[in-house]
Design a protein around this motif. Structure first.
Motif, PDB file in Angstrom:
ATOM      1  N   ALA A  54      -0.089 -19.939  -0.055  1.00 13.34           N
ATOM      2  CA  ALA A  54       0.431 -19.757   1.302  1.00 13.34           C
ATOM      3  C   ALA A  54       0.486 -18.293   1.718  1.00 13.34           C
ATOM      4  O   ALA A  54       0.662 -17.985   2.887  1.00 13.34           O
ATOM      5  N   SER A  55       0.345 -17.396   0.764  1.00 13.32           N
ATOM      6  CA  SER A  55       0.371 -15.971   1.081  1.00 13.32           C
ATOM      7  C   SER A  55      -0.759 -15.253   0.349  1.00 13.32           C
ATOM      8  O   SER A  55      -1.478 -15.845  -0.446  1.00 13.32           O
ATOM      9  N   GLN A  56      -0.877 -13.982   0.641  1.00 11.93           N
ATOM     10  CA  GLN A  56      -1.849 -13.148  -0.058  1.00 11.93           C
ATOM     11  C   GLN A  56      -1.193 -11.812  -0.363  1.00 11.93           C
ATOM     12  O   GLN A  56      -0.302 -11.362   0.363  1.00 11.93           O
ATOM     13  N   ARG A  57      -1.593 -11.200  -1.437  1.00 10.78           N
ATOM     14  CA  ARG A  57      -1.086  -9.882  -1.828  1.00 10.78           C
ATOM     15  C   ARG A  57      -2.208  -8.881  -1.632  1.00 10.78           C
ATOM     16  O   ARG A  57      -3.315  -9.054  -2.133  1.00 10.78           O
ATOM     17  N   LEU A  58      -1.915  -7.838  -0.866  1.00 10.91           N
ATOM     18  CA  LEU A  58      -2.877  -6.776  -0.609  1.00 10.91           C
ATOM     19  C   LEU A  58      -2.438  -5.533  -1.361  1.00 10.91           C
ATOM     20  O   LEU A  58      -1.252  -5.209  -1.397  1.00 10.91           O
ATOM     21  N   PHE A  59      -3.367  -4.830  -1.949  1.00 11.96           N
ATOM     22  CA  PHE A  59      -3.112  -3.549  -2.599  1.00 11.96           C
ATOM     23  C   PHE A  59      -3.765  -2.495  -1.718  1.00 11.96           C
ATOM     24  O   PHE A  59      -4.969  -2.552  -1.466  1.00 11.96           O
ATOM     25  N   ILE A  60      -2.947  -1.547  -1.238  1.00  9.96           N
ATOM     26  CA  ILE A  60      -3.425  -0.578  -0.261  1.00  9.96           C
ATOM     27  C   ILE A  60      -3.252   0.837  -0.793  1.00  9.96           C
ATOM     28  O   ILE A  60      -2.144   1.233  -1.187  1.00  9.96           O
ATOM     29  N   ASP A  61      -4.335   1.590  -0.807  1.00  9.82           N
ATOM     30  CA  ASP A  61      -4.315   2.982  -1.234  1.00  9.82           C
ATOM     31  C   ASP A  61      -3.854   3.834  -0.054  1.00  9.82           C
ATOM     32  O   ASP A  61      -4.533   3.896   0.969  1.00  9.82           O
ATOM     33  N   GLY A  63      -2.869   7.077  -0.744  1.00 12.77           N
ATOM     34  CA  GLY A  63      -2.946   8.440  -1.245  1.00 12.77           C
ATOM     35  C   GLY A  63      -1.914   8.796  -2.288  1.00 12.77           C
ATOM     36  O   GLY A  63      -1.729   9.975  -2.591  1.00 12.77           O
ATOM     37  N   MET A  64      -1.236   7.809  -2.847  1.00  8.25           N
ATOM     38  CA  MET A  64      -0.251   8.049  -3.901  1.00  8.25           C
ATOM     39  C   MET A  64      -0.918   7.784  -5.252  1.00  8.25           C
ATOM     40  O   MET A  64      -2.113   7.521  -5.321  1.00  8.25           O
ATOM     41  N   ASP A  65      -0.130   7.829  -6.330  1.00  7.78           N
ATOM     42  CA  ASP A  65      -0.668   7.585  -7.664  1.00  7.78           C
ATOM     43  C   ASP A  65      -1.226   6.178  -7.819  1.00  7.78           C
ATOM     44  O   ASP A  65      -2.224   5.973  -8.504  1.00  7.78           O
ATOM     45  N   LYS A  66      -0.542   5.209  -7.211  1.00 10.68           N
ATOM     46  CA  LYS A  66      -0.938   3.802  -7.303  1.00 10.68           C
ATOM     47  C   LYS A  66      -0.951   3.194  -5.908  1.00 10.68           C
ATOM     48  O   LYS A  66      -0.230   3.649  -5.030  1.00 10.68           O
ATOM     49  N   PRO A  67      -1.736   2.136  -5.717  1.00 10.24           N
ATOM     50  CA  PRO A  67      -1.697   1.465  -4.402  1.00 10.24           C
ATOM     51  C   PRO A  67      -0.369   0.749  -4.189  1.00 10.24           C
ATOM     52  O   PRO A  67       0.279   0.334  -5.157  1.00 10.24           O
ATOM     53  N   ILE A  68       0.041   0.613  -2.937  1.00 15.28           N
ATOM     54  CA  ILE A  68       1.237  -0.165  -2.630  1.00 15.28           C
ATOM     55  C   ILE A  68       0.850  -1.630  -2.528  1.00 15.28           C
ATOM     56  O   ILE A  68      -0.313  -1.967  -2.301  1.00 15.28           O
ATOM     57  N   GLN A  69       1.839  -2.519  -2.736  1.00 13.22           N
ATOM     58  CA  GLN A  69       1.614  -3.956  -2.626  1.00 13.22           C
ATOM     59  C   GLN A  69       2.224  -4.449  -1.325  1.00 13.22           C
ATOM     60  O   GLN A  69       3.347  -4.096  -0.991  1.00 13.22           O
ATOM     61  N   VAL A  70       1.480  -5.263  -0.613  1.00 15.87           N
ATOM     62  CA  VAL A  70       1.936  -5.815   0.659  1.00 15.87           C
ATOM     63  C   VAL A  70       1.711  -7.321   0.638  1.00 15.87           C
ATOM     64  O   VAL A  70       0.638  -7.784   0.256  1.00 15.87           O
ATOM     65  N   GLU A  71       2.729  -8.094   1.005  1.00 10.69           N
ATOM     66  CA  GLU A  71       2.623  -9.553   1.084  1.00 10.69           C
ATOM     67  C   GLU A  71       2.381  -9.956   2.530  1.00 10.69           C
ATOM     68  O   GLU A  71       3.098  -9.524   3.430  1.00 10.69           O
ATOM     69  N   ARG A  72       1.347 -10.760   2.757  1.00  9.37           N
ATOM     70  CA  ARG A  72       1.012 -11.227   4.090  1.00  9.37           C
ATOM     71  C   ARG A  72       0.711 -12.720   4.045  1.00  9.37           C
ATOM     72  O   ARG A  72       0.413 -13.267   2.995  1.00  9.37           O
ATOM     73  N   SER A  73       0.751 -13.353   5.199  1.00  4.10           N
ATOM     74  CA  SER A  73       0.400 -14.763   5.296  1.00  4.10           C
ATOM     75  C   SER A  73      -1.071 -14.948   4.921  1.00  4.10           C
ATOM     76  O   SER A  73      -1.915 -14.118   5.242  1.00  4.10           O
ATOM     77  N   ALA A  74      -1.381 -16.059   4.268  1.00  5.20           N
ATOM     78  CA  ALA A  74      -2.763 -16.355   3.896  1.00  5.20           C
ATOM     79  C   ALA A  74      -3.610 -16.652   5.134  1.00  5.20           C
ATOM     80  O   ALA A  74      -4.828 -16.616   5.073  1.00  5.20           O
ATOM     81  N   ARG A  75      -2.986 -16.932   6.266  1.00  4.89           N
ATOM     82  CA  ARG A  75      -3.724 -17.227   7.495  1.00  4.89           C
ATOM     83  C   ARG A  75      -4.305 -15.971   8.141  1.00  4.89           C
ATOM     84  O   ARG A  75      -5.189 -16.048   8.969  1.00  4.89           O
TER      85      ARG A  75
END
Length: 96
Positions: A54-61, A63-75
């Motif tokens: 029902a959702s998706q996890r995005l990893f977004i760079d 410019g930090m040491d590691k990408p941030i994680q963002v939870e969004r709807s799978a739609r």
């Protein structure tokens, strides 16, 4: 873009994303807002997407040491390599 989200910085839960000498800032991945990338504002590039039903996890760079994680709807449709604007309201950020 929400007016109160303009100066916010996005850091994700359970990871200490910070610049040297600054406090650790945390928020829940679902509290991070994404939008159109606009030059001169905080943004990043999607480096990985995970479908979670029902959702998706995005990893977004951003410019930090590691990408941030963002939870969004799978739609919603997000693609690896896509540039996005990243916003977080100050009232959901916790400083440590």
């Amino acid at each position: 873009m929400l007016p109160h989200a303009r100066r916010a910085v996005a850091f994700a839960e359970q990871s200490s994303f910070r610049r040297p000498g600054s406090p650790a800032r945390y928020c829940r991945p679902e509290d991070i807002q994404l939008g159109e990338f606009i030059a001169g504002q905080r943004g990043g590039r999607i480096v990985e997407t995970l479908f979670l039903g029902a959702s998706q996890r995005l990893f977004i760079d951003i410019g930090m040491d590691k990408p941030i994680q963002v939870e969004r709807s799978a739609r919603e449709q997000w693609m690896t390599g896509q540039k996005v604007g990243v916003m977080v309201s100050d009232n959901v950020v916790m400083n440590f």
